[in-house]
Scaffold this motif. Structure first.
Motif, PDB file in Angstrom:
ATOM      1  N   GLY A   1       0.785  -1.229   0.000  1.00  0.00           N
ATOM      2  CA  GLY A   1       0.000   0.000   0.000  1.00  0.00           C
ATOM      3  C   GLY A   1       0.812   1.272   0.000  1.00  0.00           C
ATOM      4  O   GLY A   1       0.418   2.269  -0.622  1.00  0.00           O
ATOM      5  N   ASP A   2       1.943   1.276   0.697  1.00  0.00           N
ATOM      6  CA  ASP A   2       2.775   2.486   0.723  1.00  0.00           C
ATOM      7  C   ASP A   2       3.372   2.777  -0.649  1.00  0.00           C
ATOM      8  O   ASP A   2       3.348   3.912  -1.124  1.00  0.00           O
TER       9      ASP A   2
ATOM     10  N   LEU B   1       0.703   4.163  -3.209  1.00  0.00           N
ATOM     11  CA  LEU B   1       0.393   5.595  -3.161  1.00  0.00           C
ATOM     12  C   LEU B   1       1.484   6.431  -3.818  1.00  0.00           C
ATOM     13  O   LEU B   1       1.188   7.429  -4.480  1.00  0.00           O
TER      14      LEU B   1
ATOM     15  N   LYS C   1      -0.285  -1.238   4.189  1.00  0.00           N
ATOM     16  CA  LYS C   1      -1.671  -0.764   4.131  1.00  0.00           C
ATOM     17  C   LYS C   1      -2.475  -1.778   3.334  1.00  0.00           C
ATOM     18  O   LYS C   1      -2.073  -2.163   2.244  1.00  0.00           O
TER      19      LYS C   1
ATOM     20  N   CYS D   1      -6.116   1.684   1.486  1.00  0.00           N
ATOM     21  CA  CYS D   1      -5.685   2.384   0.268  1.00  0.00           C
ATOM     22  C   CYS D   1      -6.881   3.005  -0.444  1.00  0.00           C
ATOM     23  O   CYS D   1      -6.801   4.152  -0.901  1.00  0.00           O
TER      24      CYS D   1
ATOM     25  N   GLU E   1      -7.926   6.171   1.280  1.00  0.00           N
ATOM     26  CA  GLU E   1      -6.961   7.253   1.065  1.00  0.00           C
ATOM     27  C   GLU E   1      -7.026   7.790  -0.364  1.00  0.00           C
ATOM     28  O   GLU E   1      -6.994   9.009  -0.584  1.00  0.00           O
TER      29      GLU E   1
END
Length: 158
Positions: free
Chosen positions: A45-46, A49, A69, A74, A77
């Protein structure tokens, strides 16, 4: 190779999935669907993004179970990030649990697709999904993709 209208279009696709073998298979089948499509893979997830901020894709295939994440985090966000909030997102998970499907749609996924077990099914699914106008998802959200077909989604309170 299926030469539908999508086969002549270039789309940038992002796959968020921590399974390297699955990402390799997804890329191979995507190239069969259309050699013009490009793929970026985010293993968590990091990283996802960061990839989305650097080059927003035409469509995101998002696994639910990832390190750092998860897919729902996700999704939340992305939907709250200016410039990404309208990004077409296909939740792409091995889970066929109605609660996962419902949570994905509640957090504004455009489509839920259960990962196919056969390469032919994955090819059919990618051809179908990439030919859709995912911005017109009113009727699509009443269905999900499993076992090579769309199935009505009938969760109550949705």
């Amino acid at each position: 190779m299926n030469m539908n209208r999508n086969a002549t279009e270039h789309k940038h696709v992002v796959l968020a999935d921590d399974d390297r073998d699955h990402a390799f298979l997804f890329e191979r089948i995507l190239k069969q669907v259309s050699p013009l499509h490009t793929l970026s893979v985010a293993p968590d997830g990091d990283v996802l993004l960061q990839v989305l901020q650097a080059q927003p894709p035409d469509v995101l295939f998002l696994d639910l179970r990832m390190p750092s994440k998860n897919g729902i985090e996700c999704l939340k966000e992305i939907r709250n990030t200016p410039g990404l909030s309208q990004l077409p997102i296909v939740v792409y998970s091995s889970s066929s649990k109605m609660t996962d499907i419902q949570r994905s749609y509640l957090h504004q996924a455009d489509l839920y697709m259960v990962k196919p077990f056969h390469t032919d099914h994955l090819q059919n699914a990618l051809e179908a999904v990439l030919s859709m106008d995912l911005k017109q998802t009113t009727t699509i959200r009443n269905h999900y993709f499993i076992n090579n077909r769309f199935v009505p989604f009938t969760a109550t309170g949705f």
